[in-house]
Design a protein around this motif. Structure first.
Motif, PDB file in Angstrom:
ATOM      1  N   ASN A 190       0.825  -1.195   0.000  1.00 49.55           N
ATOM      2  CA  ASN A 190       0.000   0.000   0.000  1.00 49.55           C
ATOM      3  C   ASN A 190       0.867   1.255   0.000  1.00 49.55           C
ATOM      4  O   ASN A 190       1.939   1.276   0.621  1.00 49.55           O
ATOM      5  CB  ASN A 190      -0.920  -0.016   1.219  1.00 49.55           C
ATOM      6  N   GLU A 222     -12.748  -4.883  -5.735  1.00 49.63           N
ATOM      7  CA  GLU A 222     -11.530  -4.332  -5.147  1.00 49.63           C
ATOM      8  C   GLU A 222     -10.274  -4.894  -5.812  1.00 49.63           C
ATOM      9  O   GLU A 222      -9.317  -4.156  -6.064  1.00 49.63           O
ATOM     10  CB  GLU A 222     -11.497  -4.606  -3.643  1.00 49.63           C
ATOM     11  N   HIS A 224      -9.996  -6.060  -8.829  1.00 50.26           N
ATOM     12  CA  HIS A 224      -9.901  -5.478 -10.177  1.00 50.26           C
ATOM     13  C   HIS A 224      -9.450  -4.028 -10.117  1.00 50.26           C
ATOM     14  O   HIS A 224      -8.612  -3.584 -10.915  1.00 50.26           O
ATOM     15  CB  HIS A 224     -11.251  -5.579 -10.889  1.00 50.26           C
ATOM     16  N   GLU A 225      -9.991  -3.252  -9.160  1.00 47.30           N
ATOM     17  CA  GLU A 225      -9.619  -1.849  -9.041  1.00 47.30           C
ATOM     18  C   GLU A 225      -8.161  -1.667  -8.632  1.00 47.30           C
ATOM     19  O   GLU A 225      -7.475  -0.779  -9.136  1.00 47.30           O
ATOM     20  CB  GLU A 225     -10.522  -1.145  -8.027  1.00 47.30           C
ATOM     21  N   GLU A 226      -7.695  -2.508  -7.715  1.00 49.81           N
ATOM     22  CA  GLU A 226      -6.372  -2.295  -7.144  1.00 49.81           C
ATOM     23  C   GLU A 226      -5.243  -2.862  -7.994  1.00 49.81           C
ATOM     24  O   GLU A 226      -4.157  -2.269  -8.063  1.00 49.81           O
ATOM     25  CB  GLU A 226      -6.311  -2.879  -5.729  1.00 49.81           C
ATOM     26  N   GLY A 228      -6.076  -4.863 -11.179  1.00 57.42           N
ATOM     27  CA  GLY A 228      -6.504  -5.163 -12.531  1.00 57.42           C
ATOM     28  C   GLY A 228      -6.573  -6.629 -12.887  1.00 57.42           C
ATOM     29  O   GLY A 228      -6.519  -7.003 -14.064  1.00 57.42           O
ATOM     30  N   ARG A 263      -1.873  -4.565 -13.098  1.00 59.41           N
ATOM     31  CA  ARG A 263      -1.885  -3.116 -13.333  1.00 59.41           C
ATOM     32  C   ARG A 263      -2.421  -2.444 -12.075  1.00 59.41           C
ATOM     33  O   ARG A 263      -3.623  -2.478 -11.811  1.00 59.41           O
ATOM     34  CB  ARG A 263      -2.751  -2.766 -14.538  1.00 59.41           C
ATOM     35  N   VAL A 264      -1.531  -1.840 -11.293  1.00 53.69           N
ATOM     36  CA  VAL A 264      -1.935  -1.308  -9.993  1.00 53.69           C
ATOM     37  C   VAL A 264      -2.590   0.058 -10.128  1.00 53.69           C
ATOM     38  O   VAL A 264      -2.284   0.836 -11.054  1.00 53.69           O
ATOM     39  CB  VAL A 264      -0.722  -1.204  -9.033  1.00 53.69           C
ATOM     40  N   ASP A 265      -3.491   0.328  -9.202  1.00 54.10           N
ATOM     41  CA  ASP A 265      -4.042   1.664  -9.018  1.00 54.10           C
ATOM     42  C   ASP A 265      -3.034   2.426  -8.171  1.00 54.10           C
ATOM     43  O   ASP A 265      -2.935   2.210  -6.961  1.00 54.10           O
ATOM     44  CB  ASP A 265      -5.395   1.579  -8.316  1.00 54.10           C
ATOM     45  N   THR A 267      -2.886   5.188  -6.876  1.00 59.46           N
ATOM     46  CA  THR A 267      -3.345   5.991  -5.738  1.00 59.46           C
ATOM     47  C   THR A 267      -3.462   5.156  -4.476  1.00 59.46           C
ATOM     48  O   THR A 267      -3.507   5.707  -3.368  1.00 59.46           O
ATOM     49  CB  THR A 267      -4.708   6.638  -6.027  1.00 59.46           C
ATOM     50  N   GLU A 268      -3.504   3.815  -4.617  1.00 56.41           N
ATOM     51  CA  GLU A 268      -3.639   2.935  -3.454  1.00 56.41           C
ATOM     52  C   GLU A 268      -2.489   1.946  -3.312  1.00 56.41           C
ATOM     53  O   GLU A 268      -2.044   1.667  -2.192  1.00 56.41           O
ATOM     54  CB  GLU A 268      -4.961   2.147  -3.542  1.00 56.41           C
TER      55      GLU A 268
END
Length: 317
Positions: A190, A222, A224-226, A228, A263-265, A267-268
């Motif tokens: 994180n 979560e 998928h968002e974090e 991918g 593929r990371v987000d 921002t998190e």
């Protein structure tokens, strides 16, 4: 009813106390119960620390006798429940006086080391305390509230009441479904976690369950968002309170294809990568595992994240 989880369960999902909820509105009984009660003292000024013994083989909570405490503390005491021997237990908030053979400790530090009884007491007291600190005003009327019902509700001057709430969150250990040392799991670092003495923490992926969403749907979203990555075979593994300040962590295991691009987000998640069972076993055994120029650090022992890692490592998927 009382609750007890075996040692194979999450570390903060253990308790032996009967909460005796029907006594919370009985003011006469509560007053009489206080006279002979055991009392857990929490120092909220230090983040919710309690005294634990240092002259025992494992840390043990220090509970005071109610009649040894200042009488004024009885007013704000929270009723936690009744022990198997019939003695009531309360929690109060005041500064800690460190006694011989004791030290102050936070639940994060000692929760996994405490007995079932002590883990349940500390977890419940801290969760309830944090709820009170964040509900000094009624969310609908905006009016100031005061504690009521033995600490299990708050009420404003008009009689409008609010009860403790817990925020559901999911946490998942994503793995590739391969048995043996070649099996891999996907962990993330994180962006809010600083490196500590050349060690970098990687843990399970997690996030809050959103309104109108199931816990399983939150796992899909979560992950998928974090990172991918699509997941399948979502399986519930257990839950535990995480009162920092007031979450219920719902633990899952799920599978994913390690060949799928991560593929990371940003921002998190600063970084996410796959680790083999051999690497995780080495890290748990105290042997260095490189993550770039640093060493791998796994989740803390009181977390459900480490419980999930162990479940996967031991083949209980």
């Amino acid at each position: 009813m009382s609750e007890r989880r075996g040692e194979s369960g999450p570390p903060l999902a253990r308790a032996t106390l009967d909460r005796t909820a029907h006594r919370r509105t009985d003011l006469r009984w509560l007053a009489q119960a206080w006279a002979g009660a055991r009392v857990l003292v929490l120092d909220i000024g230090s983040g919710g620390r309690a005294l634990v013994r240092t002259d025992t083989s494992v840390p043990a909570l220090v509970l005071a006798e109610a009649d040894t405490l200042p009488p004024a503390l009885a007013t704000g005491a929270m009723f936690l429940g009744v022990e198997p021997d019939g003695v009531p237990v309360f929690c109060v908030h005041t500064a800690l006086a460190v006694l011989p053979h004791t030290r102050s400790a936070h639940l994060r530090q000692v929760g996994h080391l405490l007995s079932d009884r002590d883990a349940g007491l500390f977890t419940t007291a801290l969760a309830l305390t944090n709820w009170h600190l964040r509900h000094l005003y009624h969310p609908v009327t905006g009016a100031p509230t005061r504690a009521d019902e033995g600490g299990w509700s708050r009420v404003d001057s008009t009689g409008e009441r609010v009860w403790p709430r817990t925020d559901p969150a999911m946490i998942v250990l994503v793995q590739d479904g391969v048995d043996g040392v070649d099996g891999r799991c996907l962990l993330g670092n994180n962006v809010t976690w600083p490196s500590v003495e050349g060690r970098r923490r990687f843990s399970c992926l997690a996030g809050y369950v959103e309104p109108g969403e199931s816990a399983e749907a939150a796992v899909l979203r979560e992950v998928h968002e974090e990172v991918g990555v699509p997941v399948a075979d979502i399986a519930y593994a257990g839950s535990q309170a995480w009162p920092f300040p007031g979450s219920l962590m719902l633990g899952f295991l799920a599978t994913a294809d390690p060949e799928h691009p991560v593929r990371v987000d940003a921002t998190e998640i600063a970084e996410a990568r796959w680790f083999s069972r051999q690497e995780i076993g080495a890290a748990l055994g105290g042997r260095p595992v490189a993550v770039g120029a640093e060493r791998l650090m796994l989740p803390p022992p009181s977390s459900i994240a480490l419980f999930l890692v162990h479940r996967w490592l031991d083949g209980h998927c």
